[in-house]
Design an enzyme around this catalytic site. Structure first.
Site, PDB file in Angstrom:
ATOM      1  N   SER A 199      22.956   1.954  37.197  1.00 16.45           N
ATOM      2  CA  SER A 199      22.501   1.986  38.577  1.00 16.45           C
ATOM      3  C   SER A 199      22.176   0.574  39.049  1.00 16.45           C
ATOM      4  CB  SER A 199      21.307   2.934  38.695  1.00 16.45           C
ATOM      5  OG  SER A 199      21.026   3.235  40.040  1.00 16.45           O
ATOM      6  N   GLU A 327      27.111  12.350  40.714  1.00 17.70           N
ATOM      7  CA  GLU A 327      26.034  11.376  40.841  1.00 17.70           C
ATOM      8  C   GLU A 327      24.898  11.855  41.748  1.00 17.70           C
ATOM      9  OE1 GLU A 327      25.613   8.500  39.351  1.00 17.70           O
ATOM     10  OE2 GLU A 327      27.576   7.786  38.669  1.00 17.70           O
ATOM     11  N   HIS A 423      23.381  11.513  38.387  1.00 14.94           N
ATOM     12  CA  HIS A 423      22.971  10.124  38.240  1.00 14.94           C
ATOM     13  C   HIS A 423      21.892  10.015  37.165  1.00 14.94           C
ATOM     14  CE1 HIS A 423      22.802   6.029  39.796  1.00 14.94           C
ATOM     15  NE2 HIS A 423      21.483   6.081  39.814  1.00 14.94           N
TER      16      HIS A 423
END
Length: 523
Positions: A199, A327, A423
C-alpha cells in the site's frame, strides 16, 4: 523472553544489545532462533528544532545500547483500527521514533540477502512495532529482515512552507542508508538489498524508484498493491493549509513547529472526515482514502513512477509487483457497505473514480453482467491499486527492465468470504504473521492449514526473489503478460487484469492537481 540469550553487534554509532529469540508457533517448524534487535535509531528524533526538517544522523553512544524494545510510533492516528472511545490519538514528541529493527538468522554469516519492509497506512499511519510486521519467520528462511518507522501525515507528507517536501520519503532514504552502512554487521549483504512494502509502503518504494536519490540503496523491489495517488505541490499545499487553519496557524514550518503533534493529527483527521465538501477544489482526492501522498516536486520524485520507469529509470532494479483481486472490499467492510450499494452509489463511483476510464457507460460495458455492488467494488479497486500496479509492471517491461507480476486471489475466510482477496490480506501471508491481531481480523483465529500452506508458498517466492531475482515464474512482458496467481490452487495466467487494462487504456494515473477531477500528466 527475559531469559533469552543476549547478542551484541557494533554499528557505526555504537554497540547494540539484542536477543536470540525462538521462531514461534507451528510455522517456525522447530527452526533455530533468530537474533533480534529493536529500536535502533537511524536518525535524530524529528522534534523541536528538527521538526519538519530532513532527517539527521543520530548521535553516537558509549557502551552497549539495549535494543530489545521497538521505538515509539511517529505521531499518528490509525483510522482503520481506531482507539477505544475517550482514548487520545497517538502523538507527542517521543524520543527515537525514527528507528529500525533487525531480525538476523546468522550473525556470524556474511552475504545474506536483506529484505527491508516499508509499512503501509495511507501515508497517514502505521509503525514497525505492529505485530503484523514481525520479521522473525521470514528471517528464518535465510534473509536478514529490517523494518523501520518513517514520518506520516502532516509530519511526513504535509506540504509546508519552509520545510523539505516528502519528509517521509527522506526518512526512508535515511533508513536505507543505515542498512547500507550497518547491515554487514548483522550478516547481511549491503549489495543484495530488496525493498518490499504494501500500500503506502509500496507507493513509497515506487516513488524511490523514480528518484536518483535512491540509486544504489536497493537492487530489487517488491511492490504490493501500489496506490495511484501522487500530488502536485499546489494540491498538497492546499490540503496542508486546510489542516493548519484548524489549529489557527499558517502552513509554515515556523508557525507549526510549536503545535503539539497530536493536535495536527486530530486536525488532519477532521479535514479527512469532511473532505467530500471540497470536491470542487480537490477533485477525486476529496473522495479518496487519504489526504496525503508523495508530492511530485521535480526532485523527489521528479516524475510519477510509471512515467519515470517508462523513461528508463531504475532499469537495473529487479521488480516484482502485484495486487489483490478484491482490494476495495476491506474499505467496504469498514463502512458496512455489503448489500447496501445502490445503483446511484455505483454510478457515482464509476463517474468519480472511473472518470479517466470513460465513466459509467465505459465501466458497465467493460464488465458485462456485474451487479451494482460488484461494479462499485471493481472500479474502486482498479483506481485504488489494481491498475496503478499494472501500469508499473507495464512501464518496467516496456523499458526493458526485468519484472514479475502476481495477483492474490485467495479469499479471506472471515465474514463468509465477503472480503475476498481484499487490501492488506497479502501482508500476514507474506510475513507469516497469521496470529497477529490485525491478521486474525482477516483470517480468523487459529489460521487454517490452507492459509498456512499459502503463506509458505508466498514466503518462498518473496525470499527466492530477494536472493536470486527470480521468484519462480516467467517474467512479465507486454506480449504474454504472464502473471502468477496465488489461490487455493496456484497458477500462471496470461493477462488476468485484461478487462481492466483494456478499459483504462493509457489513461489516468498522472499527478493529481488542484481543482481538477482528472489526472495531470507531467512529463
Amino acid at each position: 523472553m527475559l531469559n533469552e540469550p543476549c547478542v551484541e553487534v557494533r554499528t557505526e554509532r555504537g554497540r547494540v544489545l539484542g536477543r536470540m529469540e525462538p521462531v514461534g508457533g507451528a510455522r517456525g517448524g522447530g527452526r533455530a532462533g533468530v537474533a533480534v534487535f529493536r529500536g535502533i535509531p537511524f536518525a535524530k528524533p524529528p522534534f523541536g528544532a528538527l521538526r519538519f526538517a530532513a532527517p539527521e544522523p543520530p548521535a553516537a553512544w558509549d557502551g552497549s545500547r539495549p535494543a530489545t524494545r521497538f521505538g515509539p510510533p511517529v505521531p499518528q492516528y490509525d483510522r482503520m483500527n481506531p482507539p477505544a472511545a475517550g482514548q487520545e490519538a497517538e502523538g507527542g514528541p517521543e524520543p527515537d521514533c525514527l528507528s529500525v529493527n533487525v531480525w538476523s538468522p546468522g550473525l556470524g554469516a556474511t552475504g545474506l540477502p536483506v529484505m527491508v519492509w516499508f509499512h503501509g497506512g495511507a501515508y497517514a499511519f502505521g509503525h514497525s512495532g505492529d505485530p503484523a510486521y514481525d520479521g522473525a519467520l521470514l528471517a528464518s528462511e535465510g534473509v536478514v529482515v529490517v523494518t523501520f518507522n518513517y514520518r506520516v501525515g502532516m509530519e511526513g507528507f504535509g506540504q509546508i512552507e519552509g520545510a523539505p517536501a516528502n519528509r517521509g520519503l527522506l526518512d526512508q532514504l535515511a533508513a536505507l542508508r543505515w542498512v547500507r552502512d550497518n547491515i554487514a554487521a548483522f550478516g547481511g549483504d549491503p549489495d543484495r538489498v530488496t525493498a518490499f512494502g504494501e500500500s503506502a509502503g509500496a507507493g513509497s518504494i515506487a516513488a524511490l524508484l523514480a528518484s536518483d536519490a535512491a540509486d544504489g540503496l536497493f537492487g530489487r523491489a517488491i511492490t504490493q498493491s501500489v496506490p495511484g495517488s501522487y500530488f502536485t505541490p499546489d494540491l498538497a499545499a492546499d490540503i496542508a493549509d486546510a489542516v493548519a487553519r484548524l489549529v489557527g496557524r499558517a502552513p509554515t514550518a515556523e508557525a507549526l513547529r510549536t503545535v503539539e503533534p497530536s493536535a495536527l493529527v486530530r486536525a488532519a483527521e477532521e479535514v479527512h472526515a469532511e473532505r467530500g465538501r471540497r470536491a470542487g477544489r480537490w477533485g477525486v482526492v476529496a473522495h479518496a482514502e487519504t489526504l496525503f501522498s508523495p508530492v511530485v516536486d521535480g526532485r523527489l520524485p521528479a516524475r510519477t513512477p510509471w512515467d519515470a520507469l517508462a523513461a528508463g529509470a531504475a532499469r537495473g532494479v529487479g521488480l516484482m509487483a502485484g495486487c489483490n483481486h478484491d482490494e476495495y472490499r476491506l474499505f467496504m467492510a469498514k463502512r458496512r457497505e455489503f448489500g447496501r450499494v445502490s445503483a446511484e452509489r455505483a454510478a457515482w463511483a464509476m463517474t468519480v473514480f472511473g472518470a479517466e476510464a470513460g465513466g459509467e457507460r465505459a465501466c458497465i460495458a467493460a464488465f458485462p453482467g456485474l451487479g451494482d455492488e460488484e461494479l462499485y467494488e471493481r472500479v474502486c479497486s482498479d483506481w485504488l491499486c489494481r491498475v496503478p500496479t499494472l501500469r508499473l509492471l507495464e512501464a518496467a517491461a516496456e523499458a526493458g527492465g526485468r519484472a514479475f507480476g502476481y495477483e492474490l486471489r485467495w479469499p479471506a475466510p472471515v465474514l463468509g468470504g465477503l472480503l475476498g482477496a481484499c487490501h492488506g490480506l497479502d501482508v500476514p501471508l507474506v510475513l507469516g504473521t497469521l496470529d497477529a491481531p490485525a491478521s486474525v481480523a482477516l483470517l480468523g483465529p487459529g489460521p487454517s492449514e490452507e492459509a498456512e500452506a499459502l503463506s509458505r508458498r508466498m514466503r518462498t517466492a518473496w525470499v527466492r526473489f530477494a536472493a536470486t531475482g527470480d521468484p519462480g515464474w516467467p517474467a512479465y512482458d507486454t506480449d504474454g503478460r504472464l502473471t502468477k496467481v496465488f489461490d487455493r490452487r496456484d497458477s500462471v495466467e496470461p493477462d488476468p487484469l485484461g478487462a481492466s487494462r483494456v478499459l483504462w487504456g493509457k489513461a489516468g494515473f498522472g499527478v493529481l492537481g488542484l481543482a481538477d477531477h482528472r489526472s495531470e500528466r507531467r512529463r
